[in-house]
Design an enzyme around this catalytic site. Structure first.
Site, PDB file in Angstrom:
ATOM      1  N   SER A 109     -45.807 -13.679  17.299  1.00 42.78           N
ATOM      2  CA  SER A 109     -45.505 -12.277  17.303  1.00 42.78           C
ATOM      3  C   SER A 109     -44.957 -11.208  16.240  1.00 42.78           C
ATOM      4  O   SER A 109     -44.389 -11.888  14.967  1.00 42.78           O
ATOM      5  CB  SER A 109     -44.445 -11.799  18.723  1.00 42.78           C
ATOM      6  OG  SER A 109     -43.926 -11.296  18.808  1.00 42.78           O
ATOM      7  N   ASP A 152     -41.995  -9.098  15.266  1.00 44.09           N
ATOM      8  CA  ASP A 152     -40.952  -8.611  15.558  1.00 44.09           C
ATOM      9  C   ASP A 152     -39.496  -8.475  14.393  1.00 44.09           C
ATOM     10  O   ASP A 152     -39.071  -8.907  13.857  1.00 44.09           O
ATOM     11  CB  ASP A 152     -40.347  -9.707  16.631  1.00 44.09           C
ATOM     12  CG  ASP A 152     -41.118 -10.403  17.551  1.00 44.09           C
ATOM     13  OD1 ASP A 152     -41.404  -9.514  18.614  1.00 44.09           O
ATOM     14  OD2 ASP A 152     -40.714 -11.476  18.546  1.00 44.09           O
ATOM     15  N   SER A 170     -45.874  -8.178  19.704  1.00 45.54           N
ATOM     16  CA  SER A 170     -44.823  -7.558  18.466  1.00 45.54           C
ATOM     17  C   SER A 170     -44.102  -7.113  19.623  1.00 45.54           C
ATOM     18  O   SER A 170     -44.345  -6.160  20.456  1.00 45.54           O
ATOM     19  CB  SER A 170     -45.202  -6.825  17.449  1.00 45.54           C
ATOM     20  OG  SER A 170     -46.279  -8.001  17.276  1.00 45.54           O
TER      21      SER A 170
END
Lengths: 383, 383, 383, 383
Positions: free
Chosen positions: D299, D301, D261
């Site tokens: 991830s 993000d 991430s």
């Protein structure tokens, strides 16, 4: 003959307020909160509204029952002086163009136009043309417009695929916009609209929100065209379950689900930033819910809110300042929005008038005396 | 002495259903739609609910009146078998962790936990620990958890800064989860909660949605803790304007605006995709609006919806298929959600019991006979 | 004379692919991933694309350099067989109508139309008319359309306030739609568009995504019209900083900020649900970023993604099933979207041809040999 | 023995800047734009940052390699003086608590905390406790906190299920927060993080944005922990395709997809409103894309942006005014955000140091001389 009666009944409301027609609270329907002087969106200073109503019958049984309503946040200055704005979609089976830029920029530039579903394109281009004609930035050829055009579907009473709205109708609505009392019901974009299987259309209301930072006005205008009969609640009373007759939809058109839509425009003079206006737009859903809507799958329940405060907020000069109402003090604004939305919808319903339209389809207005009776039986009538 | 009375009154509802306590419709309050067998979220097969109630008094006048409620979409299989899910924030003055991944993935993985505002952290970590203890994917050390933990604020009755919720309480709620009838009111996460200035807490209800593709169940559970007295509407009747006494907030705490929050969990067995579940989550707002809420600035009105259909939908195997209810047939699901939300909130209110809590603060439950009187006067009582 | 040259150069690309024109990878520009057979959105089976290019010069110096591009997800079946769809706005200074319903329903119904900013209205209504003419549901008069019409601004080369796009142009683009190789550059909606101050327009590319559940195709089509020269990166090389001459904007039009926009259409045959398609739409931003865009304030960077899998997903019959690609296996779809977007933009740039337009404004295409030189100096040319 | 070396190598960066360690531009890596004096988020006046690094080895092979990073928008005044804020999730496989209220209110109240995935709960409660201890509004017992706590997953190098982050670590990070130069790499929340299969962690950078309304600073801090090797691009050069050795993931852990991430915090002193800060947060995605990320399914993000301008904006007094940067002048802010994000990530990578962690897992840092070689071969080294 039907048509004759129809036209006679419509003339008084075609764009000008019928001062003799009772509004919801004239019937004794109770509402919370304190309305502004006109109990209309035009209580927000600078907001003007114009209706263009299109009523026309064709030899082959087709009939135009449609129109355009224009809301100008700052009246004639709307093209040049954007307002902070935001939108919310409760159920997006509908169109409101221009919202992507409203969301991104935080500004509503120019008017909000409301028409029927299949006339969005015509009104979209007509609004750009009107902006150019008015000498707005686009007229240079080096700027562009992303007009806000919303719609609800009037295909039961109106020959919607006849595309009877023309550019001049949109421009006429824009040019006709004024402050003061507004026509409601079968008028402008609301001409052919239906709520809870009663004739409906345009409605408006307002509230004074008493905040710790002073009093502000919230004005709401709806183009209402949604809902099943049995869901209708007025002042909390399930009147739709008591007024079951005269439901629309002939045998050839029997939707088994809610169709139609409601466009809600919320105006205020409170100094709210875009993210706060989104909060107001969301509250329109709560006012709608009080009338019994469950926001059916076929409904385009799309709301826009704007603030006329902070003129000049978009100026590209250093040091531009804007006033802000604290979140902590925003509560009365929320209540005002919910209450004005609730009343605006009931006003649209009460202002509706019987209409015969396309292919002879008939939609009756709610019977005021029956409505009063039901409310009285529930001890919910102001007498 | 007060405390003694208090404890006696709370014992019956501490985690198990009090079968003798009347629910809203037992009082004759009318609701639309057809409930499931239990009129509870547990009518949705596989959903289990556990409450852990914390009642403790300290010598210095501080008192714990709080707890944890756990909702497991697939009971004990919830860790390994995600459900499709979606969320909606009507007013985000609150917390529901894990929603970023729900939004992204379309899945709710594991339970929904509800507690008080300042215990979110403890319950968050405890839920991860519990997953590890259960041997869920995280126990490998090479997977991770993003638990869904929501809250409302009980700082009037509960010593919230004492952090009385411990890991074992969260785990006890999880371990206690069962199907069947549920305790409501002063229980679990709802122990110290207040609605419309009456004692409130957990409430639940359900509806059978008759769609063209078959009957489905919608179950709702609320942790209700919001609203001003004068806004309260029951069955459309503005009862809050008639029951003005016994309002909470002593002089040292006199909020001039709505505080508190409501968490609403919507469960269904209908095969809805994530974007359709978001539509359901949004409808919870409409049920809440029927009770009079305007979603005040201080309110964390956050809703989550999930579907227990389509087990195995997240399997990483080729050819996974999922069933889908057509949008065209979703209308009854919307009505069911609105109606079950409305009733669940009234159930929470009706199940509330007088409570004396932190620093001697007292909150009274709504008086059932007074409530009945007001409804009868408005011809809205089923007798 | 300029005009003569112009017309000669444009003829070959007016709606049909110029097989002799080099595309980006023909020049030796390196890209990641494996393209489909055509390296075009039409690699996704059933997708058809039609261009209508409008080139006309008027005696007063005004000139039409505009058009319409139509993308039909399922070719001629697009009206009757919706596709799952989703959209994302990276910077919303633009319009894509119909997205509110795409977001709500999870379906894209009918074509995606792309034109210039001020012709959205005309194309909107023309698309409805075309649907009616095709006998789609609207033709009954009891259904409605919410067409998806997007735009970018061509007012430098095109007399945009002359509204030269007519209903017949939109319908011609729709009727012309075919699979197979596509024209790029100065064609269809892209006719008058400009990227990074070079002539630009339509571009397309595709990728084969090798997932654990099988190979899927991702196809991208862009109408590219954004960006400052110095931001341009090709294959990671900041070529815009090396190719500084021949910048557009005469003295009378010197924007000090990025204007223009990019519409990105992502098609796939992978069985993705609406919330997964939104993830794809968001990845288009990452492909755009690789070319150096910072999504300037004046840019309408709006993306739509759809899946041609799951025909029949909207059927209102019980038991409809749809296939789903697991989130866990979606990674290659993301890479494919980023890579295809990156290449489609470079293709639009490479396919651009010098153009003289409205009021004699001239925009030059990127010089292929100069571009190659810069890449070679950075060891980024495939030779 | 490894451990001994490890500890020696980590000491210099444990919370204080290692002034001798080269940063990305010290190696000759080219970047666009003009950095602030420190090229750090602390170039934005009033922003302070504190790191608490946890390095501990246990006899059974488990090892703690984790920590907490605290960013205080207004230093010690952060609890009492909120900043305008907004967030954006590019791919939501992660957690950032508190964002629902940031979105609703437009304010970030208190610090942004970053830690590992399974320590979110501990840090959440610790932050509330710290606020109470500081005498913030919550200490009254009649206010509440909704802390912002974000995370990335360090379970490869860190014994994440050992929950080694304790309340005192979070509070130590908060107490240690200062302005001035910042430690990067294996420090604070970034201690055990990995990017593109190289050791990574915390990175920071800043830009001066020259707008028409004056110069403003944009500072970025990242906790970077994402990406596959072959996707890595530095200065546009696909260095990941040239530096293929020393990839992480032993045979027992071989993810076939991107995990990890990146949390990106964007600070500015420009007077931006919440909806404008959301625009900045979205631009962080474009900076990330320049490094080659496709925002993999695994991830998280998640980005947050805030403005230190407009102190007092939340005051509940009439007439509060705030300054606003015009949208029209915001372009340089967007470029600055993209550029500072790009450089902050490369700084995190360059600052990474070899680490041996949990169960003997080893992750190597990028070799500076190899990186320089690749850039030189692509004519992308400043020498």
């Amino acid at each position: 003959m039907k048509k004759l009666i129809l036209i006679l009944c419509l003339v008084p409301v075609a764009g000008v307020a019928d001062n003799t027609a009772p509004r919801a609270r004239d019937l004794g329907i109770p509402f919370d909160g304190t309305p502004g002087a006109l109990n209309a969106i035009t209580d927000v200073a600078s907001v003007t509204v114009g209706h263009e109503t299109i009523i026309e019958d064709f030899p082959d049984g087709r009939a135009a029952r449609t129109g355009v309503t224009a809301i100008l946040p700052r009246g004639k200055a709307s093209n040049d002086e954007p307002v902070f704005g935001a939108w919310f979609s409760l159920n997006g089976n509908g169109e409101m163009t221009g919202t992507t830029w409203v969301e991104e920029s935080g500004f509503l530039e120019g008017p909000v136009m409301i028409t029927n579903t299949h006339s969005v394109g015509t009104v979209h281009q007509a609004t750009i043309q009107w902006r150019i004609d008015q000498g707005a930035a686009d007229s240079s050829g080096f700027w562009w417009s992303l007009p806000v055009v919303a719609e609800t579907w009037d295909g039961y009473l109106n020959d919607i695929n006849g595309f009877h709205v023309k550019a001049e109708h949109a421009q006429a609505a824009l040019d006709a916009a004024t402050g003061g009392p507004l026509a409601e019901g079968n008028v402008g974009g609301g001409t052919g609209m239906i709520c809870h299987e009663f004739k409906c259309g345009i409605g408006t209301a307002s509230r004074i929100a008493k905040t710790s930072e002073g009093d502000y006005t919230v004005g709401v205008l709806v183009q209402a065209n949604y809902g099943l009969r049995e869901q209708l609640r007025v002042a909390g009373v399930p009147v739709g379950q008591h007024l079951r007759e005269d439901k629309v939809w002939t045998e050839d058109v029997a939707p088994d689900a809610e169709t139609g839509s409601i466009i809600i425009v919320v105006a205020t003079d409170a100094p709210l930033l875009p993210h706060q206006l989104k909060r107001l737009a969301r509250r329109a859903a709560l006012g709608l819910a009080r009338i019994g809507s469950v926001a059916g799958n076929g409904s385009g329940d799309i709301f826009i809110a704007f603030s006329t405060a902070n003129e000049g907020a978009n100026q590209a000069d250093p040091g531009v300042e804007v006033r802000v109402l604290a979140n902590e003090n925003i509560g009365p604004m929320f209540a005002a929005t919910v209450e004005a939305t609730e009343e605006a919808i009931v006003n649209a319903l009460v202002a509706g008038r019987n209409m015969t339209g396309n292919r002879g389809h008939v939609v009756k207005a709610i019977d005021h005396s029956q409505l009063i009776d039901v409310l009285r039986k529930h001890n919910r009538l102001v007498e």
